[in-house]
Structure formats: structure tokens, C-alpha cells
Design a protein around this motif. Structure first.
Motif, PDB file in Angstrom:
ATOM      1  N   ASP A  60      -3.770  -1.921 -14.118  1.00  0.00           N
ATOM      2  CA  ASP A  60      -4.376  -0.546 -14.015  1.00  0.00           C
ATOM      3  C   ASP A  60      -3.541   0.556 -13.560  1.00  0.00           C
ATOM      4  OD1 ASP A  60      -6.919  -1.809 -14.212  1.00  0.00           O
ATOM      5  OD2 ASP A  60      -7.112  -2.532 -12.419  1.00  0.00           O
ATOM      6  N   TYR A  61      -2.512   0.320 -12.893  1.00  0.00           N
ATOM      7  CA  TYR A  61      -1.459   1.592 -12.308  1.00  0.00           C
ATOM      8  C   TYR A  61      -0.170   0.917 -12.370  1.00  0.00           C
ATOM      9  CZ  TYR A  61      -1.990  -0.715  -7.822  1.00  0.00           C
ATOM     10  OH  TYR A  61      -2.161  -1.711  -6.621  1.00  0.00           O
ATOM     11  N   PHE A  62       0.826   1.912 -12.511  1.00  0.00           N
ATOM     12  CA  PHE A  62       2.418   1.565 -12.321  1.00  0.00           C
ATOM     13  C   PHE A  62       2.808   2.525 -11.394  1.00  0.00           C
ATOM     14  CE2 PHE A  62       6.127   2.009 -15.194  1.00  0.00           C
ATOM     15  CZ  PHE A  62       6.877   1.327 -14.176  1.00  0.00           C
ATOM     16  N   GLU A 104       3.237  -7.139  -3.405  1.00  0.00           N
ATOM     17  CA  GLU A 104       2.696  -8.386  -3.305  1.00  0.00           C
ATOM     18  C   GLU A 104       2.819  -8.852  -1.691  1.00  0.00           C
ATOM     19  OE1 GLU A 104       4.105 -11.102  -7.041  1.00  0.00           O
ATOM     20  OE2 GLU A 104       5.744 -10.405  -5.662  1.00  0.00           O
ATOM     21  N   HIS A 105       3.517  -8.370  -1.148  1.00  0.00           N
ATOM     22  CA  HIS A 105       3.653  -8.632   0.430  1.00  0.00           C
ATOM     23  C   HIS A 105       2.205  -8.015   1.170  1.00  0.00           C
ATOM     24  CE1 HIS A 105       4.785  -8.926   4.610  1.00  0.00           C
ATOM     25  NE2 HIS A 105       4.519  -7.639   4.710  1.00  0.00           N
ATOM     26  N   ASN A 106       1.836  -6.834   0.542  1.00  0.00           N
ATOM     27  CA  ASN A 106       0.592  -6.216   0.872  1.00  0.00           C
ATOM     28  C   ASN A 106      -0.589  -6.512   0.246  1.00  0.00           C
ATOM     29  OD1 ASN A 106       1.594  -3.609   2.836  1.00  0.00           O
ATOM     30  ND2 ASN A 106       3.222  -4.288   1.319  1.00  0.00           N
ATOM     31  N   GLY A 107      -0.587  -7.814  -0.341  1.00  0.00           N
ATOM     32  CA  GLY A 107      -1.803  -8.339  -1.126  1.00  0.00           C
ATOM     33  C   GLY A 107      -2.256  -7.772  -2.175  1.00  0.00           C
ATOM     34  N   LEU A 108      -1.266  -7.067  -2.871  1.00  0.00           N
ATOM     35  CA  LEU A 108      -1.656  -6.442  -4.218  1.00  0.00           C
ATOM     36  C   LEU A 108      -1.093  -7.512  -5.424  1.00  0.00           C
ATOM     37  CD1 LEU A 108      -0.287  -2.852  -3.439  1.00  0.00           C
ATOM     38  CD2 LEU A 108      -2.866  -3.796  -3.513  1.00  0.00           C
TER      39      LEU A 108
END
Length: 143
Positions: free
Chosen positions: A27-29, A2-6
């Protein structure tokens, strides 16, 4: 992440993530380099694969935790581990580990696009400037 905008999908139970992924809730884990192949085998009933072209990378230390009052053991471990890093013993043992060998063999790190993320959870005590303490699969020449 989340810190990286994801955007991050969350659940209270880790096993739910595999079913949520197959159900297209996200979409991915992202998994550690040593984790996805065994997880795919454990969840063979699901239609999942390990993505072969992309790798998300961020600095994540592994620590030993000891009782605070066991100063002698702390000093012994610090001295021993620093000596092992300095003489190459630690790297030899690390790379000889069967799980590490298997992960590096399967991951094809050299053939992946790398997406670097920041880890905001590192403290000022994390020795990020000691390059010898950090394994970088990208610079590993045994791939």
C-alpha cells in the motif's frame, strides 16, 4: 519497520519497489523526506503520488566514515562539527542546502499526522540524548 509490527514487502532490486507499489503488491513505500518528489518525476510513467497527510518518523543518524588509523582527522572532524553545531553554523548550512529547502517546502510537515516508530538498529553509542544533533522537521519553524 518490521520491529514496529509493520508488514514489509521485499525485493532484491530497489527499482522494482515502484512497480510493485503501482501493481498494488503493497500500500505504501516510505521514503525519506527528501526523496519522493524526485522519484515521482523519475517514474512519471507510473500512477504514484506523495501521500499528503501522513508522515512516518524514526530516528536515523547520518555518519561520516573514516579510516580507523586516521586519528588526527577524526579529532579534527569531531571538534569542527561540534563547534559548528554549538555556534549554529551547521544548522545554517544544513537549512541552506537546496535539497533540504525543497523537501521542507514540499512536505508540509506541520499539516501531517505523525506516526513515530522505534529504530532498533541504534547502538548505545548513538548520541540520542544530544538533542542539538537531531533535526526534527516537526519543530522546525521555517515550515
Amino acid at each position: 519497520m518490521e520491529h514496529n509490527g509493520l508488514t514489509v514487502a521485499k525485493t532484491l532490486k530497489y527499482p522494482n519497489l515502484f512497480y510493485m507499489l503501482e501493481g498494488e503488491r503493497f500500500d505504501y513505500f516510505p521514503r525519506g523526506i527528501n526523496e519522493p518528489w524526485d522519484e515521482i518525476v523519475r517514474h512519471k510513467e507510473l500512477d504514484l503520488i506523495v501521500e499528503p497527510h501522513i508522515m512516518v518518523r524514526y530516528r536515523a543518524p547520518l555518519y561520516f566514515f573514516l579510516r580507523k588509523d586516521n586519528v588526527a582527522l577524526q579529532q579534527t572532524m569531531i571538534t569542527t562539527l561540534n563547534n559548528m553545531v554549538a555556534d549554529g553554523t551547521f544548522e545554517q548550512m544544513f537549512l541552506a542546502d537546496t535539497q533540504v529547502k525543497a523537501a521542507l517546502s514540499k512536505a508540509n510537515v506541520a499539516g501531517r499526522i505523525i506516526i513515530d516508530l522505534e529504530n532498533p538498529l541504534l547502538t548505545d553509542r548513538t548520541p540520542i540524548n544530544r538533542k542539538e544533533l537531531w533535526f526534527d522537521p516537526i519543530s522546525y519553524t521555517g515550515n
